[in-house]
Design a protein around this motif. Structure first.
Motif, PDB file in Angstrom:
ATOM      1  N   ALA A 105       0.853  -1.196   0.000  1.00  0.00           N
ATOM      2  CA  ALA A 105       0.000   0.000   0.000  1.00  0.00           C
ATOM      3  C   ALA A 105       0.885   1.242   0.000  1.00  0.00           C
ATOM      4  O   ALA A 105       1.984   1.229   0.571  1.00  0.00           O
ATOM      5  N   LYS A 106       0.377   2.333  -0.643  1.00  0.00           N
ATOM      6  CA  LYS A 106       1.182   3.571  -0.733  1.00  0.00           C
ATOM      7  C   LYS A 106       1.314   4.239   0.632  1.00  0.00           C
ATOM      8  O   LYS A 106       2.359   4.723   1.011  1.00  0.00           O
ATOM      9  N   ASN A 107       0.210   4.280   1.360  1.00  0.00           N
ATOM     10  CA  ASN A 107       0.198   5.021   2.626  1.00  0.00           C
ATOM     11  C   ASN A 107      -0.921   4.477   3.512  1.00  0.00           C
ATOM     12  O   ASN A 107      -1.635   3.533   3.132  1.00  0.00           O
ATOM     13  N   TYR A 108      -1.102   5.088   4.684  1.00  0.00           N
ATOM     14  CA  TYR A 108      -2.118   4.615   5.630  1.00  0.00           C
ATOM     15  C   TYR A 108      -3.505   4.631   4.999  1.00  0.00           C
ATOM     16  O   TYR A 108      -4.277   3.667   5.149  1.00  0.00           O
ATOM     17  N   GLU A 109      -3.832   5.716   4.306  1.00  0.00           N
ATOM     18  CA  GLU A 109      -5.186   5.855   3.764  1.00  0.00           C
ATOM     19  C   GLU A 109      -5.489   4.705   2.790  1.00  0.00           C
ATOM     20  O   GLU A 109      -6.570   4.104   2.842  1.00  0.00           O
ATOM     21  N   GLU A 110      -4.537   4.399   1.940  1.00  0.00           N
ATOM     22  CA  GLU A 110      -4.781   3.307   0.991  1.00  0.00           C
ATOM     23  C   GLU A 110      -4.855   1.957   1.737  1.00  0.00           C
ATOM     24  O   GLU A 110      -5.698   1.106   1.433  1.00  0.00           O
ATOM     25  N   ALA A 111      -4.003   1.809   2.746  1.00  0.00           N
ATOM     26  CA  ALA A 111      -4.004   0.549   3.518  1.00  0.00           C
ATOM     27  C   ALA A 111      -5.373   0.339   4.188  1.00  0.00           C
ATOM     28  O   ALA A 111      -5.922  -0.775   4.171  1.00  0.00           O
TER      29      ALA A 111
END
Ligand code: NAD
Length: 476
Positions: free
Chosen positions: A389-395
């Motif tokens: 995942a790119k970042n927390y939001e995408e995760a």
């Protein structure tokens, strides 16, 4: 050889067919033989329960509490011996199995106390000269249908509250773990549960499970989504209460700022211990860019060191897969993952040990997408997939993009992300810097979406399923 009979109306009775109880660590070891009840015998168990119900439900709280305490004490006193039986028939390690028996004992002890804490309410009516009282009645005869992966803890967290709150029980354990169920029934019987109040019927879901569904007042089920859906539909047709706890596809998010060792431990424990056969196992490891490669390498290295062997052998960390059918399912999903284009950094192989058993080493997939079948369907084995995942939001959005909603975890040192995750993860359980599996016995348990249907189990919340609220108006 021990024959596991059925307990119907206080009598141990043979069924109409027999099935061997096979040790998955050593398939030549036949532990005992379960005698499967006929549909008529199940109907007899339901009517025995119905007959015994009035006296039990109007009996004293002291009697119910004493009996549940006696059960707890015997389970604790025999936890090593019963743990060995459980490990032998289910395949989890001796330590895991003894821990599970201890957990069952604590559950009985908890509900022995809850019996004494049943509360009502008294309110003033809005009309003159009237009192209003709110009390709880037992539901009646409860059908309990359970899976094999926690063969004593799950029955305990259903049977203990059912009996505590004055219900009668007809219990059908999994066909794969009749020995532990029989031992628990024997303890309940000798602890003084009156004849008919608790009944045990062994057998296949299609015969015994279906016969239970035809007669009881409520059904509590734990198992797969497929069976759960069938049970909920049948219960709804009869308009009886139903509670179903089912599968999971639990995400563990690992962010760049995670404590590295904690994150690796959470993944290895949550995904692979107990052979990955936990409804709360982390099967989707969603890892952000900055930590991804180092994390995958560390988990892969740890997997190479896990000791997989006979469940009762000293030093074993992970036991065998429960049976051939589950092993075939695990192998099929490994093939599916590869055919979908996932990369097996560690690929599960069948292992040979001193005894013939269903030994399978772990599988760790990378380069997976959340749309692959290995990330959408429950495997229920030692198989986990890493999703980048790119970042927390995408995760978080990947974590929530699933038909399931049982347990969801995050490894991070960021308070902001931890709190946001707790509030926004679509799961019944959230874990911060902990494995997605591993739960307390005195607090509510259950999931959301396709993982769960009906009210919560365990802790003080269990009363909602096992009692019916009554509102009484009294002209005084
Ligand atoms: P399963 O659904 O095959 O069987 C569960 C029980 O249902 C067994 O006793 C079985 O005999 C019975 N059954 C099967 N068909 C039936 C029918 N037609 N009518 C009535 N009863 C029927 O599940 P399993 O393989 O024993 O267990 C593994 C599953 O359990 C996994 O999906 C796992 O995630 C789930 N599970 C969920 C939880 C939870 O609390 N959410 C806990 C443990 C296991």
């Amino acid at each position: 050889m021990t024959e596991y009979k059925n307990l119907i109306g206080g009598e141990w009775v043979a069924g109409t067919s027999s099935v061997d109880n096979i040790n998955p660590s050593d398939t030549g070891d036949i532990i005992g033989r379960a005698t499967h009840a006929s549909a008529q015998q199940v109907a007899d168990a339901v009517s025995a329960a119905r007959q015994a119900l009035p006296k039990w439900s109007t009996g004293t709280a002291q009697l119910r509490s004493d009996i549940l305490s006696t059960v707890a004490n015997e389970l604790l006193a025999r936890k090593e011996e019963l743990g060995e039986l459980l490990a032998r028939e289910e395949g989890k390690t001796r330590a895991e199995a003894i821990g599970e028996v201890g957990r069952a004992a604590n559950i009985f002890r908890f509900f022995a106390s809850e019996v004494l804490r049943m509360r009502g309410e008294k309110l003033a009516s809005v009309r003159p000269g009237i009192d209003v009282e709110i009390t709880r009645d037992p539901v009646g005869v409860i059908g309990v249908i359970t899976p094999w992966n926690f063969p004593i803890a799950i029955p305990a967290w259903k049977i203990a509250p059912a009996l505590a709150f004055g219900n009668a029980v007809v219990f059908k354990p999994s066909e794969l773990t009749p020995g532990t169920a029989w031992a628990l029934a024997d303890i309940l019987h000798r602890a003084g549960v009156p004849a008919g109040v608790f009944n045990l019927v062994h057998g296949a879901g299609a015969v015994v499970g279906d016969a239970i569904l035809s007669g009881v007042d409520a059904i509590t089920f734990t198992g797969s989504v497929k069976t759960g859906r069938h049970i909920v539909q049948r219960a709804n047709e009869r308009m009886i209460r139903v509670q179903a706890e089912m599968g999971g596809k639990n995400p563990l998010i690992v962010l760049d700022d995670a404590d590295f060792d904690i994150a690796v431990n959470c993944a290895v424990d949550g995904s692979f211990f107990q052979t990955g056969q936990r409804c709360t196992a982390s099967s989707r490891l969603i890892v952000t860019e900055g930590i991804h490669d180092r994390f995958v390498a560390a988990v892969a290295e740890r997997l190479g060191k896990i000791v997989i062997d006979h469940a009762l052998k000293a030093g074993t960390q992970v036991g065998p897969v429960v049976d051939q059918r589950q092993l075939d399912q695990d192998l099929r999903y490994i093939d599916i993952g590869i055919s979908e284009g996932a990369r097996a950094v560690v690929k599960g192989e069948l292992l040979r040990r001193d005894t013939p058993g269903h030994y399978l080493s772990p599988t760790l997939f990378t380069d997976t997408s959340n749309q692959m079948r290995i990330n959408r369907e429950e495997v229920f084995g030692p198989v986990a997939a890493v999703i980048r995942a790119k970042n927390y939001e995408e995760a978080l959005s990947i974590a929530n993009d699933t038909p399931f909603g049982l347990s969801a975890g995050i490894c991070t040192t960021s308070q902001k992300h931890a709190r946001h995750f707790q509030a926004n993860a679509e799961a019944g359980l959230t874990m911060l810097n902990l494995a997605t599996a591993g739960l307390d016995y005195h607090v509510p348990f259950g999931g959301r979406k396709g993982s769960s249907y009906g009210p919560r189990e365990q802790g003080t919340y269990a009363i909602e399923f096992y009692t019916i609220v009554k509102t009484s108006y009294l002209s005084v």
